[in-house]
Structure formats: C-alpha cells, structure tokens
Design an enzyme around this catalytic site. Structure first.
Site, mmCIF file in Angstrom:
data_model
loop_
_atom_site.group_PDB
_atom_site.id
_atom_site.type_symbol
_atom_site.label_atom_id
_atom_site.label_comp_id
_atom_site.label_asym_id
_atom_site.label_seq_id
_atom_site.Cartn_x
_atom_site.Cartn_y
_atom_site.Cartn_z
ATOM 1 N N CYS A 1 48.963 47.741 42.527
ATOM 2 C CA CYS A 1 49.814 47.310 42.425
ATOM 3 C C CYS A 1 50.311 45.292 43.218
ATOM 4 O O CYS A 1 50.440 45.510 44.155
ATOM 5 C CB CYS A 1 51.030 48.349 42.798
ATOM 6 S SG CYS A 1 52.983 47.385 42.054
ATOM 7 N N HIS B 1 58.054 51.084 37.189
ATOM 8 C CA HIS B 1 58.870 50.565 37.902
ATOM 9 C C HIS B 1 60.333 50.292 37.717
ATOM 10 O O HIS B 1 61.131 49.434 38.270
ATOM 11 C CB HIS B 1 57.810 48.669 37.688
ATOM 12 C CG HIS B 1 56.849 48.729 38.553
ATOM 13 N ND1 HIS B 1 57.268 48.890 40.162
ATOM 14 C CD2 HIS B 1 55.128 48.282 38.646
ATOM 15 C CE1 HIS B 1 55.790 48.683 40.711
ATOM 16 N NE2 HIS B 1 55.164 48.112 39.373
ATOM 17 N N HIS C 1 52.503 53.414 35.057
ATOM 18 C CA HIS C 1 52.205 52.600 35.832
ATOM 19 C C HIS C 1 53.275 51.829 36.040
ATOM 20 O O HIS C 1 54.765 51.007 36.669
ATOM 21 C CB HIS C 1 50.765 51.644 36.998
ATOM 22 C CG HIS C 1 51.687 51.313 37.580
ATOM 23 N ND1 HIS C 1 50.933 51.488 38.944
ATOM 24 C CD2 HIS C 1 51.713 50.281 38.495
ATOM 25 C CE1 HIS C 1 51.288 50.358 39.408
ATOM 26 N NE2 HIS C 1 51.816 49.971 39.702
ATOM 27 N N GLU C 2 53.666 50.651 34.866
ATOM 28 C CA GLU C 2 54.047 50.137 34.536
ATOM 29 C C GLU C 2 55.715 50.727 34.121
ATOM 30 O O GLU C 2 57.231 50.125 35.186
ATOM 31 C CB GLU C 2 53.593 48.790 33.375
ATOM 32 C CG GLU C 2 52.959 48.328 33.544
ATOM 33 C CD GLU C 2 52.636 47.748 35.232
ATOM 34 O OE1 GLU C 2 54.318 46.798 35.590
ATOM 35 O OE2 GLU C 2 51.947 47.485 35.707
HETATM 36 C C1 4LI Z 1 39.589 41.690 37.487
HETATM 37 C C2 4LI Z 1 39.633 39.990 37.036
HETATM 38 C C3 4LI Z 1 39.213 49.373 42.705
HETATM 39 C C4 4LI Z 1 40.097 49.761 43.061
HETATM 40 C C5 4LI Z 1 38.791 49.446 41.478
HETATM 41 C C6 4LI Z 1 39.755 42.791 38.106
HETATM 42 C C7 4LI Z 1 40.509 40.742 36.005
HETATM 43 C C8 4LI Z 1 40.915 49.625 42.625
HETATM 44 C C9 4LI Z 1 40.275 50.173 40.429
HETATM 45 C C10 4LI Z 1 41.020 42.616 37.570
HETATM 46 C C11 4LI Z 1 41.551 50.544 41.299
HETATM 47 C C12 4LI Z 1 40.957 42.239 36.012
HETATM 48 C C13 4LI Z 1 43.670 47.479 38.508
HETATM 49 C C14 4LI Z 1 45.691 48.743 38.910
HETATM 50 C C15 4LI Z 1 43.366 50.154 40.003
HETATM 51 C C16 4LI Z 1 42.496 50.000 43.345
HETATM 52 C C17 4LI Z 1 47.928 47.151 38.206
HETATM 53 C C18 4LI Z 1 41.137 44.712 38.511
HETATM 54 C C19 4LI Z 1 42.984 43.988 37.500
HETATM 55 C C20 4LI Z 1 41.363 46.308 38.856
HETATM 56 C C21 4LI Z 1 43.605 45.329 37.147
HETATM 57 C C22 4LI Z 1 48.541 48.585 37.312
HETATM 58 C C23 4LI Z 1 47.374 50.306 38.559
HETATM 59 C C24 4LI Z 1 47.389 48.261 37.701
HETATM 60 C C25 4LI Z 1 40.352 51.040 39.343
HETATM 61 C C26 4LI Z 1 43.450 51.095 45.691
HETATM 62 C C27 4LI Z 1 47.468 45.019 39.778
HETATM 63 N N1 4LI Z 1 44.625 47.487 38.588
HETATM 64 N N2 4LI Z 1 42.547 48.025 39.904
HETATM 65 N N3 4LI Z 1 44.506 49.797 39.781
HETATM 66 N N4 4LI Z 1 41.398 44.253 37.483
HETATM 67 N N5 4LI Z 1 42.871 46.605 38.799
HETATM 68 N N6 4LI Z 1 46.174 49.159 38.316
HETATM 69 N N7 4LI Z 1 42.440 50.158 40.963
HETATM 70 N N8 4LI Z 1 42.729 50.512 44.656
HETATM 71 N N9 4LI Z 1 47.324 46.767 39.446
HETATM 72 O O1 4LI Z 1 43.482 49.117 43.433
HETATM 73 O O2 4LI Z 1 47.553 46.272 37.122
HETATM 74 S S1 4LI Z 1 48.175 50.484 37.128
HETATM 75 CL CL1 4LI Z 1 41.320 42.977 34.329
HETATM 76 NI NI NI Z 2 52.740 47.580 40.163
#
Ligand code: 4LI
Ligand code: NI
Length: 190
Positions: free
Chosen positions: A118, A165, A161-162
């Site tokens: 997040c 919030h 998730h959103e």
């Molecule tokens: C770069 C360019 C590994 C660790 C894999 C990155 C474009 C985690 C995952 C992204 C994890 C993009 C994401 C979310 C997770 C981890 C969110 C990368 C962005 C992966 C989004 C809301 C949960 C959403 C899959 C602790 C900021 N996003 N990874 N979780 N990506 N991203 N969430 N998990 N482990 N969070 O975080 O936007 S729902 Cl698109």
């Molecule tokens: Ni969040």
C-alpha cells in the site's frame, strides 16, 4: 499532480476515518482530485518517470491517501500483453469509483501470492490478505450516473483494497495475526 510527499502514511488518523459521500454535480476540487489521483497511478507505472521522481508504483489510490476523506478511489490495472485479447489496450481496468458499494461477493477467496502493499504503508507486512475472488460494485461515474461492474481475481483484489480505504481499513487488518500465511481452502492465488 501528487508526489510521494503528498501521500498520507499509516498513523495519520485520516486513513482510519469513514470517508464522506461525494456530492453531485462534482465540484471543481473533486474533478481535480479524481484526475490528479489517476495521473499519479499512470506516472507511477512509467518506469522512467517513477524512478526520476521517486514514485512508488501503484494500481490503486483512494482519496483518504491524499488526505481527502471522501468516497473516491482510482484503479488502474495494466493489461498483461501476453494473453490479453486486445493487445492495443494499455489497461485491463481503468476506473474512478465514486461512492462505491460492494453489492455482492463470492464466497470463494483470492489472495496475492506475494501479499499486498500500500502506498500509505512504508514497510512490508508479510502475510496473505484473503479477499473475495469476485465482486459486484455499484458506484457513480463523473456525471453521477449509477454504474455496476463485476470484477474478478487481481482487479477484484485491488477494488476491495481501495474500497477498504474508504472505510478506514488497511490491508494488514485482514492478515491472520497468529498464522499470517494461513491458506484458505479453495483459494485462488494470484
Ligand atoms: C512497477 C510498474 C511482489 C510484492 C509482488 C510496478 C508498474 C508485493 C506483488 C507495478 C506484491 C506496476 C502491487 C499491490 C502488491 C508486495 C497497490 C507492482 C504496482 C505490483 C502494483 C493495491 C495491493 C495494490 C504483487 C508486500 C501500492 N500492488 N503489488 N500489492 N506494480 N503492485 N496492491 N503486492 N508485497 N499497492 O507488495 O497498488 S491492492 Cl503496475
Ligand atoms: Ni492502499
């Protein structure tokens, strides 16, 4: 547009408040909020821009995360070019949810294999976050028209998730404290 310094971090009480409904017609401030939040997501997913400006990538952002306690959230899930039917489409899901309500959810769960992150939570909190695998969301668009969408798997996880919030919930609230990697029976691992 928003930069990392504008993103409210865990500990700020606004993240734990119940957000207020958005009124229609949208105010100029609310229109700007929506476009600035979406712009953050777009830019944060651009590797060059994100690296240059130290943006953490996200696929979702909710208004309380920029200090505004209103029921608005943006979701921007990139298309996976590999198996996407329309290979010209950049995004699998691009949504601005206003006053969203989850009107139905599957009993079957889905969870991210690597756990959730997040933008408001700086440290990694390990563990599975069980979500519904499929949900139906009722929300309002920019014109105030009611819309209904059905989403599944990764997009459904992001929407939940959103929307969390907007109710003052953070992803780690859902992690089993005694067994963070507890596996639900018949869960879809994404
Ligand atoms: C770069 C360019 C590994 C660790 C894999 C990155 C474009 C985690 C995952 C992204 C994890 C993009 C994401 C979310 C997770 C981890 C969110 C990368 C962005 C992966 C989004 C809301 C949960 C959403 C899959 C602790 C900021 N996003 N990874 N979780 N990506 N991203 N969430 N998990 N482990 N969070 O975080 O936007 S729902 Cl698109
Ligand atoms: Ni969040």
């Amino acid at each position: 547009m928003y930069m990392m310094r504008d993103i409210v971090r865990d500990g700020n009480p606004v993240l734990r408040k119940i957000a207020q409904p958005v009124q229609f017609p949208l105010s100029d401030a609310d229109k700007k909020l929506a476009s600035d939040m979406m712009e953050y997501l777009i830019k944060s997913q651009d590797p060059d821009f994100a690296q240059k400006h130290h943006l953490r990538a996200g696929v979702g952002l909710a208004a309380p995360q920029v200090g505004v306690s209103e029921q608005m959230a943006c979701v921007l899930v990139p298309a996976e070019d590999a198996d996407d039917a329309d290979k010209t489409k950049k995004y699998a899901l691009e949504l601005t949810l206003i006053n969203p309500v989850i009107i139905s959810n599957s009993i079957q769960k889905a969870q991210l294999f690597e756990g959730e992150g997040c933008l408001s939570v700086d440290k990694d909190i390990p563990g599975y976050v069980p979500r519904s695998a499929r949900i139906t969301v009722r929300y309002q668009d920019f014109d105030g028209n009611k819309q209904t969408i059905r989403v599944k798997n990764y997009p459904a996880i992001v929407c939940q998730h959103e929307i969390d919030h907007l109710h003052g919930h953070l992803f780690y609230d859902h992690i089993n404290k005694n067994d963070p990697f507890e596996k639900e029976p018949d869960v879809i691992i994404v």
